[in-house]
Write an enzyme that holds these catalytic residues in place. Structure first.
Site, PDB file in Angstrom:
ATOM      1  N   SER A 108       0.793  -1.472  -0.232  1.00  0.00           N
ATOM      2  CA  SER A 108      -0.278  -0.535  -0.048  1.00  0.00           C
ATOM      3  C   SER A 108       0.957   1.148  -0.058  1.00  0.00           C
ATOM      4  CB  SER A 108      -1.083   0.034   1.668  1.00  0.00           C
ATOM      5  OG  SER A 108      -0.075  -0.313   2.243  1.00  0.00           O
ATOM      6  N   HIS A 128       0.783   4.785   4.227  1.00  0.00           N
ATOM      7  CA  HIS A 128       0.547   5.668   3.411  1.00  0.00           C
ATOM      8  C   HIS A 128       0.435   6.880   2.960  1.00  0.00           C
ATOM      9  CE1 HIS A 128      -3.027   2.037   4.653  1.00  0.00           C
ATOM     10  NE2 HIS A 128      -2.321   1.828   3.434  1.00  0.00           N
TER      11      HIS A 128
END
Length: 392
Positions: free
Chosen positions: A136, A189
């Site tokens: 991610s 992230h």
């Protein structure tokens, strides 16, 4: 309006109005598919959390101890099938668009360097014991690049760059990560988004969008040697980080006070003893090495009291009279020092070595389940044979 392959402003020629409805010549998103395949294959080979930890989960303590490869390998590991599925769907959605418009090299730079930025943010801003895995960070780097490309090149790429999807995905994940015990690494992230935008900004210095009189939009590389040089340096850095994994497989020499010994490369050591099940059941003050992911540990402790050595000798000699054929108690010499060795193949099995060093006693202790003990014996013997004392 001016049309040119080498625009004077070094950015692009024309206006966003000329881009409406125009299509760039797409490039097959080959590396998007390859990266998805690699992630799926690695997931099939890493079936549980123990394997994921050993294969390279990101962790501040491990990275600081020299396992730099974890900054990269963590990008290809996933906790479970739903984790993998979400990341691969997102990678396909945004990766295929970025790669098809802006090319293979630029896509890989954003993915790898942006993902590396996410990994760095994770270890710098999370708790030191945090274990982090997942693509991610790299995928969010692609989202960051997509936002940069959108704001830089205007409406003409709206149909290709799905900004609404990217912004909603980022927002939902960051909000979800604020839940207690969510298991989501928000710092990875956020670090990925910021890094992806920065890499996209840097690499646009090597490209230009032109709008030829015949209509449409054309992407051209400008100063291509510069882009290739940046790519070469970046990919070499990633390869160097991954290559450092092989050094972790080599025997490691450790020094404690005046004592030096070598641990086998096959021992995946850990300083976070929550990784070692047996360590959770013990309360030793001087645990030196836990074997990460396995139910075994190795300990060294120094006692500044020679009476402990004599007492231990007496206890072991007394135990010898009651020991069965599985027990082995032997007086040995280690680097010229008097020592006593005891092996008990019970449940669990134990290895104990007491070495007299002047006015102190050094205690080596190894413990593992009896079913696994035999496979460690050669390693233990190698550690014992490597022990050396610095008498200076």
């Amino acid at each position: 309006m001016r049309y040119s392959d080498e625009p004077a402003d070094g950015d692009y020629v024309g206006t966003s109005d000329n881009l409406a409805g125009a299509e760039l010549q797409p490039v097959l998103p080959l590396f998007t598919y390859i990266l998805i395949g690699i992630n799926v294959l690695v997931f099939l080979l890493t079936s549980n959390q123990i394997t994921v930890t050993l294969w390279g989960a990101n962790n501040q303590i491990a990275v600081q101890s020299g396992e730099y490869y974890r900054l990269v390998t963590a990008m290809f590991l996933h906790a479970d099938i739903s984790h993998l599925a979400f990341n691969m769907i997102a990678l396909f959605s945004v990766g295929s668009v970025i790669e098809s418009i802006f090319g293979h090299v630029r896509f890989l730079l954003v993915y790898l360097l942006g993902g590396l930025g996410g990994s760095l943010a994770s270890i710098l801003l999370n708790d030191a014991n945090t274990l982090s895995v997942g693509a991610s960070g790299a995928v969010f780097a692609l989202f960051g690049a997509e936002m940069f490309y959108h704001f830089k090149y205007g409406e003409g790429l709206d149909e290709r760059l799905n900004l609404q999807f990217s912004l909603s995905t980022i927002a939902l994940n960051l909000l979800n990560g604020l839940r207690p015990n969510s298991g989501i690494d928000n710092w990875a992230h956020a670090g990925g988004v910021v890094s992806g935008g920065i890499i996209a900004a840097l690499t646009t210095q090597f490209m230009v969008l032109t709008y030829p009189p015949s209509g449409g939009v054309s992407l051209r590389e400008r100063r291509k040697p510069g882009l290739l040089l940046l790519a070469g340096i970046s990919f070499a850095l990633v390869a160097l980080l991954v290559g450092s994994a092989f050094t972790s497989l080599l025997p490691r020499t450790m020094t404690v006070d005046n004592l030096t010994f070598t641990l086998p490369g096959s021992w995946q050591t850990s300083t976070d003893f929550e990784d070692v099940p047996l360590c959770q059941e013990r309360n030793f003050e001087c645990l030196l090495v836990g074997l990460a992911g396995v139910d075994a540990f190795f300990e060294i402790q120094r006692y500044a009291d020679l009476a402990i050595f004599q007492s231990a000798q007496d206890d072991l000699e007394a135990a010898q009279t009651e020991a069965d054929e599985r027990d082995s108690i032997t007086e040995v010499t280690i680097d010229g020092h008097e020592a006593v060795l005891w092996i008990f193949l019970g449940s669990p099995s134990r290895f104990l070595l007491l070495i007299r060093d002047g006015d102190t006693v050094v205690r080596f202790y190894f413990e593992a389940p009896s079913a696994d003990f035999d496979r460690y014996l050669d390693d233990i013997e190698a550690v014992v044979s490597s022990i050396r004392f610095d008498e200076s």
